[in-house]
Design a protein around this motif. Structure first.
Motif, PDB file in Angstrom:
ATOM      1  N   ASP B  21       0.459 -35.833  13.334  1.00 50.75           N
ATOM      2  CA  ASP B  21      -0.960 -35.502  13.323  1.00 50.75           C
ATOM      3  C   ASP B  21      -1.716 -36.115  14.505  1.00 50.75           C
ATOM      4  O   ASP B  21      -2.937 -36.021  14.572  1.00 50.75           O
ATOM      5  CB  ASP B  21      -1.573 -36.025  12.018  1.00 50.75           C
ATOM      6  N   VAL B  22      -0.988 -36.733  15.418  1.00 56.21           N
ATOM      7  CA  VAL B  22      -1.632 -37.309  16.594  1.00 56.21           C
ATOM      8  C   VAL B  22      -2.261 -36.174  17.402  1.00 56.21           C
ATOM      9  O   VAL B  22      -1.589 -35.202  17.725  1.00 56.21           O
ATOM     10  CB  VAL B  22      -0.612 -38.090  17.455  1.00 56.21           C
ATOM     11  N   PRO B  23      -3.554 -36.261  17.679  1.00 60.19           N
ATOM     12  CA  PRO B  23      -4.231 -35.121  18.313  1.00 60.19           C
ATOM     13  C   PRO B  23      -3.722 -34.835  19.729  1.00 60.19           C
ATOM     14  O   PRO B  23      -3.365 -35.749  20.468  1.00 60.19           O
ATOM     15  CB  PRO B  23      -5.701 -35.544  18.343  1.00 60.19           C
ATOM     16  N   ALA B  24      -3.705 -33.552  20.068  1.00 55.26           N
ATOM     17  CA  ALA B  24      -3.274 -33.133  21.399  1.00 55.26           C
ATOM     18  C   ALA B  24      -4.474 -33.116  22.334  1.00 55.26           C
ATOM     19  O   ALA B  24      -5.002 -32.067  22.688  1.00 55.26           O
ATOM     20  CB  ALA B  24      -2.624 -31.749  21.319  1.00 55.26           C
ATOM     21  N   VAL B  25      -4.927 -34.304  22.712  1.00 60.53           N
ATOM     22  CA  VAL B  25      -6.052 -34.416  23.646  1.00 60.53           C
ATOM     23  C   VAL B  25      -5.585 -35.175  24.885  1.00 60.53           C
ATOM     24  O   VAL B  25      -4.603 -35.918  24.841  1.00 60.53           O
ATOM     25  CB  VAL B  25      -7.250 -35.155  23.008  1.00 60.53           C
ATOM     26  N   GLY B  26      -6.302 -35.000  25.976  1.00 54.94           N
ATOM     27  CA  GLY B  26      -5.873 -35.579  27.242  1.00 54.94           C
ATOM     28  C   GLY B  26      -6.083 -37.087  27.340  1.00 54.94           C
ATOM     29  O   GLY B  26      -5.300 -37.806  27.942  1.00 54.94           O
ATOM     30  N   GLY B  27      -7.194 -37.567  26.764  1.00 57.54           N
ATOM     31  CA  GLY B  27      -7.504 -38.986  26.874  1.00 57.54           C
ATOM     32  C   GLY B  27      -8.104 -39.337  28.218  1.00 57.54           C
ATOM     33  O   GLY B  27      -8.431 -38.462  29.020  1.00 57.54           O
ATOM     34  N   VAL B  28      -8.231 -40.639  28.474  1.00 62.07           N
ATOM     35  CA  VAL B  28      -8.973 -41.100  29.647  1.00 62.07           C
ATOM     36  C   VAL B  28      -8.264 -40.837  30.977  1.00 62.07           C
ATOM     37  O   VAL B  28      -8.883 -40.896  32.034  1.00 62.07           O
ATOM     38  CB  VAL B  28      -9.294 -42.614  29.544  1.00 62.07           C
ATOM     39  N   ALA B  29      -6.954 -40.570  30.940  1.00 66.01           N
ATOM     40  CA  ALA B  29      -6.248 -40.304  32.191  1.00 66.01           C
ATOM     41  C   ALA B  29      -5.602 -38.926  32.185  1.00 66.01           C
ATOM     42  O   ALA B  29      -4.827 -38.592  33.083  1.00 66.01           O
ATOM     43  CB  ALA B  29      -5.189 -41.388  32.436  1.00 66.01           C
ATOM     44  N   GLY B  30      -5.900 -38.128  31.164  1.00 71.81           N
ATOM     45  CA  GLY B  30      -5.320 -36.798  31.091  1.00 71.81           C
ATOM     46  C   GLY B  30      -3.836 -36.800  30.774  1.00 71.81           C
ATOM     47  O   GLY B  30      -3.156 -35.788  30.940  1.00 71.81           O
ATOM     48  N   THR B  31      -3.330 -37.944  30.301  1.00 66.76           N
ATOM     49  CA  THR B  31      -1.894 -38.067  30.058  1.00 66.76           C
ATOM     50  C   THR B  31      -1.535 -37.917  28.587  1.00 66.76           C
ATOM     51  O   THR B  31      -0.390 -38.116  28.193  1.00 66.76           O
ATOM     52  CB  THR B  31      -1.392 -39.450  30.537  1.00 66.76           C
ATOM     53  N   GLY B  32      -2.529 -37.596  27.747  1.00 64.24           N
ATOM     54  CA  GLY B  32      -2.265 -37.464  26.320  1.00 64.24           C
ATOM     55  C   GLY B  32      -2.322 -38.808  25.602  1.00 64.24           C
ATOM     56  O   GLY B  32      -2.499 -39.851  26.236  1.00 64.24           O
ATOM     57  N   VAL B  33      -2.217 -38.760  24.291  1.00 64.75           N
ATOM     58  CA  VAL B  33      -2.273 -39.993  23.503  1.00 64.75           C
ATOM     59  C   VAL B  33      -1.072 -40.071  22.581  1.00 64.75           C
ATOM     60  O   VAL B  33      -0.465 -39.051  22.239  1.00 64.75           O
ATOM     61  CB  VAL B  33      -3.581 -40.073  22.670  1.00 64.75           C
ATOM     62  N   HIS B  34      -0.732 -41.297  22.198  1.00 63.57           N
ATOM     63  CA  HIS B  34       0.330 -41.486  21.207  1.00 63.57           C
ATOM     64  C   HIS B  34      -0.047 -42.624  20.270  1.00 63.57           C
ATOM     65  O   HIS B  34      -1.081 -43.257  20.431  1.00 63.57           O
ATOM     66  CB  HIS B  34       1.678 -41.725  21.883  1.00 63.57           C
ATOM     67  N   ARG B  35       0.837 -42.879  19.331  1.00 66.51           N
ATOM     68  CA  ARG B  35       0.553 -43.805  18.259  1.00 66.51           C
ATOM     69  C   ARG B  35       1.480 -45.001  18.426  1.00 66.51           C
ATOM     70  O   ARG B  35       2.680 -44.840  18.601  1.00 66.51           O
ATOM     71  CB  ARG B  35       0.865 -43.009  16.985  1.00 66.51           C
ATOM     72  N   VAL B  36       0.905 -46.209  18.373  1.00 65.99           N
ATOM     73  CA  VAL B  36       1.716 -47.431  18.382  1.00 65.99           C
ATOM     74  C   VAL B  36       1.560 -48.060  17.007  1.00 65.99           C
ATOM     75  O   VAL B  36       0.483 -48.534  16.650  1.00 65.99           O
ATOM     76  CB  VAL B  36       1.246 -48.406  19.483  1.00 65.99           C
ATOM     77  N   ALA B  37       2.641 -48.028  16.215  1.00 69.10           N
ATOM     78  CA  ALA B  37       2.514 -48.382  14.805  1.00 69.10           C
ATOM     79  C   ALA B  37       3.145 -49.732  14.493  1.00 69.10           C
ATOM     80  O   ALA B  37       4.094 -50.171  15.139  1.00 69.10           O
ATOM     81  CB  ALA B  37       3.141 -47.300  13.945  1.00 69.10           C
ATOM     82  N   GLU B  38       2.585 -50.377  13.484  1.00 66.04           N
ATOM     83  CA  GLU B  38       3.138 -51.618  12.946  1.00 66.04           C
ATOM     84  C   GLU B  38       2.799 -51.602  11.458  1.00 66.04           C
ATOM     85  O   GLU B  38       1.626 -51.665  11.086  1.00 66.04           O
ATOM     86  CB  GLU B  38       2.502 -52.825  13.656  1.00 66.04           C
ATOM     87  N   ASP B  39       3.819 -51.479  10.629  1.00 62.02           N
ATOM     88  CA  ASP B  39       3.589 -51.253   9.193  1.00 62.02           C
ATOM     89  C   ASP B  39       2.702 -50.023   8.991  1.00 62.02           C
ATOM     90  O   ASP B  39       2.939 -48.998   9.599  1.00 62.02           O
ATOM     91  CB  ASP B  39       2.970 -52.492   8.540  1.00 62.02           C
ATOM     92  N   ASP B  40       1.642 -50.195   8.190  1.00 60.29           N
ATOM     93  CA  ASP B  40       0.819 -49.012   7.895  1.00 60.29           C
ATOM     94  C   ASP B  40      -0.293 -48.795   8.911  1.00 60.29           C
ATOM     95  O   ASP B  40      -1.010 -47.804   8.866  1.00 60.29           O
ATOM     96  CB  ASP B  40       0.230 -49.115   6.485  1.00 60.29           C
ATOM     97  N   LEU B  41      -0.475 -49.749   9.824  1.00 56.19           N
ATOM     98  CA  LEU B  41      -1.535 -49.608  10.829  1.00 56.19           C
ATOM     99  C   LEU B  41      -0.972 -49.019  12.116  1.00 56.19           C
ATOM    100  O   LEU B  41       0.211 -49.170  12.411  1.00 56.19           O
ATOM    101  CB  LEU B  41      -2.165 -50.965  11.150  1.00 56.19           C
ATOM    102  N   ALA B  42      -1.841 -48.373  12.878  1.00 58.68           N
ATOM    103  CA  ALA B  42      -1.429 -47.857  14.182  1.00 58.68           C
ATOM    104  C   ALA B  42      -2.614 -47.884  15.123  1.00 58.68           C
ATOM    105  O   ALA B  42      -3.763 -47.759  14.691  1.00 58.68           O
ATOM    106  CB  ALA B  42      -0.886 -46.437  14.052  1.00 58.68           C
ATOM    107  N   VAL B  43      -2.328 -48.064  16.393  1.00 57.33           N
ATOM    108  CA  VAL B  43      -3.357 -47.949  17.421  1.00 57.33           C
ATOM    109  C   VAL B  43      -3.076 -46.672  18.203  1.00 57.33           C
ATOM    110  O   VAL B  43      -1.924 -46.378  18.513  1.00 57.33           O
ATOM    111  CB  VAL B  43      -3.356 -49.170  18.369  1.00 57.33           C
ATOM    112  N   VAL B  44      -4.117 -45.916  18.469  1.00 51.84           N
ATOM    113  CA  VAL B  44      -3.971 -44.720  19.300  1.00 51.84           C
ATOM    114  C   VAL B  44      -4.155 -45.145  20.750  1.00 51.84           C
ATOM    115  O   VAL B  44      -5.138 -45.805  21.105  1.00 51.84           O
ATOM    116  CB  VAL B  44      -4.985 -43.638  18.893  1.00 51.84           C
ATOM    117  N   VAL B  45      -3.178 -44.784  21.574  1.00 50.57           N
ATOM    118  CA  VAL B  45      -3.046 -45.352  22.915  1.00 50.57           C
ATOM    119  C   VAL B  45      -2.739 -44.249  23.919  1.00 50.57           C
ATOM    120  O   VAL B  45      -2.113 -43.242  23.575  1.00 50.57           O
ATOM    121  CB  VAL B  45      -1.889 -46.394  22.901  1.00 50.57           C
TER     122      VAL B  45
END
Lengths: 133, 278
Positions: B21-45
């Motif tokens: 479900d990680v959105p298909a958006v370009g982000g601040v550098a146009g390189t897309g975004v991904h999820r960095v997860a640890e247990d149930d939490l994640a940071v979108v990066v």
């Protein structure tokens, strides 16, 4: 995502700005709110203040607002208490504050863009730029 | 081709964001975004070129209005896209880590604080409400306060601009009277809005009034508040805001949202304490 502006008559108009979201609303949120955590690359937010301090000059007639009892931005703890956080770093903050105050004074002294006797004032928090979160 | 150094630009902390479900958006550098997860939490990066996001580059970008706007819009777009998929805690603009491992260790260190904050905002959205004193929008009966570009004198006007000194003084008096009335109306609308809307919100945060030059909005902004509203009260909240919007001449009420809970990542004033504090 932004709701239509609700005019007095209830007529619908699009908010100003492109992309559907008002620039001021968005900058307010991405620069002033959101969780602050220490990244590996440290940006001195005071540098950003140099630009945004200009953007944040409150154009509203602040004295008039206070007269009418509108001073919530001063009483709101989330606005006035930020200065109390994080005093553990930025040794030379006072020097930067001094420079910023000078800059604020300059901006305040500049001729009003409205030419309407409207007094420019700096939001209290902005005037005392001691945020370094 | 040599590998350019990369760093990790972090947008938001989430919980329960499905990897698919990680959105298909370009982000601040146009390189897309991904999820960095640890247990149930994640940071979108986003993985971004270090040269564009080191301290010097960021300082220069944040100090130019155009590039600040581009960066801010891209940052906001990602947060907005994530917020419709899962509960989200927006991070302040320009939060950058060496790599994804550093982001993961952040999640470990701060899991308690993030968890508590996510609990508070889960099932809520932020709504923005601004009240303006705006003489031009709705002239009070008979008197038009500001000439404006049209120079129209309105119902009570007569030949504005060509009158005698006495006419001028009378007009000034009427203008002052009308201006006072508009401020009174704006103050009343702001008080009513704050009371009635806070009753439907869990938390309230008052922002500084907005600079007209930046917002482009006519009139003087006298109330600029954010409300943390439970999703099930959305309809009530927007209905009350709409009702208030039509209530007093010389004023305007602007409703924006739903926003990701930007203004509520740290606990704000509880809505119940609002009346007591007045």
């Amino acid at each position: 995502m932004t709701e239509p502006v609700l005019g007095r008559t209830g007529s619908l108009a699009r908010p100003s700005g492109d992309g559907g979201t008002n620039l001021a609303d968005m900058l307010e949120r991405v620069l002033d709110t959101g969780i602050v955590i220490a990244g590996d690359i440290q940006i001195n937010l005071l540098d950003i203040e140099l630009l945004t301090i200009r953007l944040r000059l409150v154009v509203a007639s602040v004295d008039k607002a206070k007269e009418m009892g509108i001073d919530w931005w001063e009483r709101d703890a989330s606005l006035s208490s930020r200065a109390a956080t994080g005093q553990d770093r930025d040794r030379d903050l006072s020097e930067e504050n001094r420079l910023l105050r000078e800059r604020v004074a300059e901006l305040e002294a500049a001729p009003s863009a409205n030419g309407d006797g409207i007094r420019h004032a700096v939001a209290p928090e902005t005037a005392a730029v001691v945020r370094h979160d | 081709m040599t590998e350019h150094p990369r760093v990790s630009y972090a947008y938001a902390v989430t919980r329960g964001l499905d990897p698919a479900d990680v959105p298909a958006v370009g982000g601040v550098a146009g390189t897309g975004v991904h999820r960095v997860a640890e247990d149930d939490l994640a940071v979108v990066v986003s993985t971004v070129p270090e040269g564009d996001f080191d301290e010097a580059a960021l300082r220069s970008r944040l100090n130019s209005m155009d590039s600040l706007e581009r960066l801010a819009r891209a940052h906001h777009e990602v947060i907005d896209a994530v917020a419709v998929r899962s509960v989200v805690l927006p991070l302040r603009l320009a939060t950058v880590y060496r790599n994804d491992d550093r982001v993961r260790s952040l999640l470990r260190e701060e899991r308690e604080r993030f968890g508590a904050a996510l609990d508070r905002v889960d099932g809520h959205a932020e709504w923005g409400v601004k009240v303006y004193a705006d003489p031009d929008a709705t002239p009070s009966p008979g008197v038009r306060v500001s000439g404006g570009p049209t120079g129209s004198a309105g119902a009570g006007g007569g030949a504005a601009g060509s009158g005698s000194g006495r006419d001028y003084l009378r007009r000034r008096r009427e203008e002052r009277h009308s201006r006072d009335e508009i401020w009174r109306n704006a103050a009343e609308l702001a008080a009513r809005a704050d009371a009635e809307l806070a009753a439907l919100a869990d938390e309230v945060r008052v922002h500084r009034p907005q600079n007209r030059q930046l917002s482009g909005a006519p009139g003087e902004n006298v109330l600029n508040a954010a409300y943390l509203v439970p999703v099930e009260r959305t309809t009530d909240f927007t209905a009350v805001a709409r009702g208030l919007a039509g209530s007093l001449p010389g004023t305007r009420l602007e409703l924006t949202g739903p926003w990701a809970p930007y203004s509520f990542t740290v606990p704000a004033r509880a809505a119940e304490t609002l009346e007591a504090g007045r």
